[in-house]
Design a protein around this motif. Structure first.
Motif, short mmCIF file in Angstrom:
data_model
loop_
_atom_site.label_atom_id
_atom_site.label_comp_id
_atom_site.label_asym_id
_atom_site.label_seq_id
_atom_site.Cartn_x
_atom_site.Cartn_y
_atom_site.Cartn_z
N VAL A 98 0.91 -1.38 -0.03
CA VAL A 98 -0.05 0.04 0.22
C VAL A 98 0.93 1.49 -0.10
O VAL A 98 1.94 1.08 0.57
CB VAL A 98 -0.91 0.09 1.34
CG1 VAL A 98 -2.07 -1.12 1.21
CG2 VAL A 98 -0.22 0.01 2.58
N THR A 99 0.52 2.51 -0.44
CA THR A 99 1.05 3.63 -0.59
C THR A 99 0.36 4.54 0.69
O THR A 99 -1.02 4.55 0.65
CB THR A 99 0.96 4.30 -1.73
OG1 THR A 99 1.44 3.38 -2.89
CG2 THR A 99 1.57 5.58 -1.90
N PHE A 100 1.23 4.92 1.48
CA PHE A 100 0.78 5.91 2.64
C PHE A 100 0.86 7.33 2.31
O PHE A 100 2.07 7.68 1.52
CB PHE A 100 1.51 5.63 3.73
CG PHE A 100 1.30 6.39 5.17
CD1 PHE A 100 0.15 6.21 5.78
CD2 PHE A 100 2.03 7.44 5.46
CE1 PHE A 100 -0.25 6.87 6.97
CE2 PHE A 100 1.81 8.23 6.63
CZ PHE A 100 0.92 7.98 7.25
N GLY A 101 -0.39 8.16 2.70
CA GLY A 101 -0.06 9.61 2.54
C GLY A 101 -0.85 10.09 3.92
O GLY A 101 -1.58 9.43 4.22
N VAL A 102 -0.46 11.26 4.45
CA VAL A 102 -0.71 11.92 5.40
C VAL A 102 -0.95 13.36 5.29
O VAL A 102 0.27 13.92 4.56
CB VAL A 102 0.12 11.56 6.84
CG1 VAL A 102 1.27 11.80 6.53
CG2 VAL A 102 -0.68 12.07 8.26
N CYS A 103 -1.64 14.17 6.08
CA CYS A 103 -1.52 15.59 6.17
C CYS A 103 -2.56 16.10 7.28
O CYS A 103 -3.22 15.52 7.68
CB CYS A 103 -2.16 16.31 4.91
SG CYS A 103 -3.73 15.91 4.39
N GLU A 139 12.34 16.06 -0.29
CA GLU A 139 13.71 16.25 0.39
C GLU A 139 13.79 17.09 1.48
O GLU A 139 14.46 17.01 2.60
CB GLU A 139 14.63 16.37 -0.49
CG GLU A 139 14.89 17.63 -1.14
CD GLU A 139 15.91 17.90 -2.32
OE1 GLU A 139 17.04 17.35 -1.98
OE2 GLU A 139 15.78 18.54 -3.10
N LYS A 140 13.12 18.42 1.29
CA LYS A 140 13.04 19.52 2.44
C LYS A 140 12.35 19.08 3.62
O LYS A 140 12.53 19.91 4.42
CB LYS A 140 13.06 20.89 1.84
CG LYS A 140 11.53 21.02 1.27
CD LYS A 140 11.75 22.50 0.59
CE LYS A 140 10.93 23.55 1.43
NZ LYS A 140 10.91 25.10 0.93
N ASN A 141 11.44 18.05 3.53
CA ASN A 141 10.68 17.84 4.78
C ASN A 141 11.57 17.08 5.88
O ASN A 141 11.07 15.73 6.04
CB ASN A 141 9.33 17.22 4.33
CG ASN A 141 8.44 17.20 5.33
OD1 ASN A 141 8.83 17.30 6.82
ND2 ASN A 141 7.16 16.82 4.98
N GLU A 142 12.33 17.70 6.56
CA GLU A 142 13.42 16.67 6.95
C GLU A 142 12.69 16.27 8.46
O GLU A 142 12.91 15.11 8.79
CB GLU A 142 14.37 17.85 7.64
CG GLU A 142 15.35 18.34 6.59
CD GLU A 142 16.29 19.44 6.89
OE1 GLU A 142 16.68 19.74 8.02
OE2 GLU A 142 17.00 20.09 5.87
N LYS A 143 11.81 16.68 9.14
CA LYS A 143 10.96 16.30 10.15
C LYS A 143 10.31 15.01 9.61
O LYS A 143 10.39 13.87 10.42
CB LYS A 143 10.10 17.12 10.87
CG LYS A 143 10.64 18.14 11.49
CD LYS A 143 9.76 19.27 12.01
CE LYS A 143 9.03 18.61 13.62
NZ LYS A 143 8.06 19.48 14.12
N ALA A 144 9.65 15.04 8.48
CA ALA A 144 8.92 13.90 8.23
C ALA A 144 10.19 12.87 7.72
O ALA A 144 9.82 11.26 7.99
CB ALA A 144 7.92 14.21 6.92
N LEU A 145 11.29 12.93 7.02
CA LEU A 145 12.20 12.06 6.57
C LEU A 145 12.69 11.32 8.04
O LEU A 145 12.74 9.98 8.01
CB LEU A 145 13.13 12.75 6.01
CG LEU A 145 13.00 12.91 4.51
CD1 LEU A 145 14.06 13.85 3.97
CD2 LEU A 145 13.10 11.77 3.61
N LYS A 146 13.01 12.15 9.04
CA LYS A 146 13.43 11.70 10.15
C LYS A 146 12.30 10.45 10.95
O LYS A 146 12.62 9.67 11.22
CB LYS A 146 13.59 12.64 11.16
CG LYS A 146 14.56 12.30 12.35
CD LYS A 146 14.80 13.34 13.48
CE LYS A 146 15.33 12.67 14.67
NZ LYS A 146 15.84 13.80 15.67
N LEU A 147 10.94 10.97 10.93
CA LEU A 147 9.94 10.19 11.56
C LEU A 147 9.95 8.91 10.76
O LEU A 147 9.91 7.67 11.34
CB LEU A 147 8.75 10.81 11.23
CG LEU A 147 7.39 9.82 11.42
CD1 LEU A 147 7.20 9.51 13.00
CD2 LEU A 147 6.23 10.77 11.07
N TYR A 148 9.88 8.71 9.19
CA TYR A 148 9.82 7.64 8.60
C TYR A 148 10.81 6.70 8.81
O TYR A 148 10.93 5.50 8.98
CB TYR A 148 9.73 8.12 7.04
CG TYR A 148 8.58 8.78 6.69
CD1 TYR A 148 7.13 8.39 7.25
CD2 TYR A 148 8.53 9.99 5.94
CE1 TYR A 148 6.16 9.22 7.14
CE2 TYR A 148 7.27 10.64 5.60
CZ TYR A 148 6.12 10.41 5.96
OH TYR A 148 4.96 10.93 5.81
#
Length: 180
Positions: A98-103, A139-148
């Protein structure tokens, strides 16, 4: 589709995560429109690919009867403040993932709502015996990258100069996945 309705409290804010229902459609339309205007991290600019009440009702109906789809909302005092979706394929060769998306509304960033929507989605995917979750993140969403990364997602690829943002620069999209 069986999903508990967990309650969370973070930094004094209480919220719950639950399955979306058709009665949420008009509010989801407004929330999505607002979120699209609050961040450059999503694909859409405000008003692009607008999804109205009817469109959200159809989406929710479809997700409820499709075994590899999940639509969750985060609610604070009866108001939707964010949502996430997992969308799988009807094709047999792709049905294992599955593909996940969130907002989440910007005024609710920092309360771990996105993190908990992701956590509930991972638990659901495991119960569904899915094998893989994928997502895309700027790439500039550093908080999301760290969470993932903290949730066990790994980089599988990069789409170079994939998105043109209002600052006039192109940014890469990072393709990530988690094997369940």
């Amino acid at each position: 589709m069986n999903v508990n309705t967990p309650h969370y409290k973070n930094h004094g804010l209480s919220y719950e995560i639950r399955l979306a229902n058709e009665q949420d459609a008009i509010e989801l339309s407004h929330v999505r429109w607002q979120i699209d205007g609050e961040t450059d991290y999503l694909d859409r600019e405000q008003g692009e690919d607008y999804l109205d009440e009817v469109g959200f009702k159809e989406l929710i109906r479809h997700d409820k009867v499709t075994i590899n789809h999940l639509f969750l909302v985060a609610e604070v005092d009866g108001q939707i403040v964010g949502f996430s979706r997992c969308e799988g394929s009807h094709l047999k060769r792709l049905s294992h993932r599955v593909t996940f998306g969130v907002c989440v509304l910007k005024s609710y960033w920092g309360y771990e709502i996105g993190k908990n929507l992701l956590g509930e989605s991972i638990r659901w995917a495991k119960r569904q015996q899915l094998k893989k979750m994928t997502l895309q993140v700027l790439e500039k969403n550093e908080k999301a990258l760290k969470l993932y990364e903290n949730k066990g997602f790994v980089v599988e690829g990069v789409l170079k100069d994939d998105k043109l943002l209002p600052d006039g620069h192109y940014y890469n999209t990072i393709l990530m996945s988690k094997f369940l």
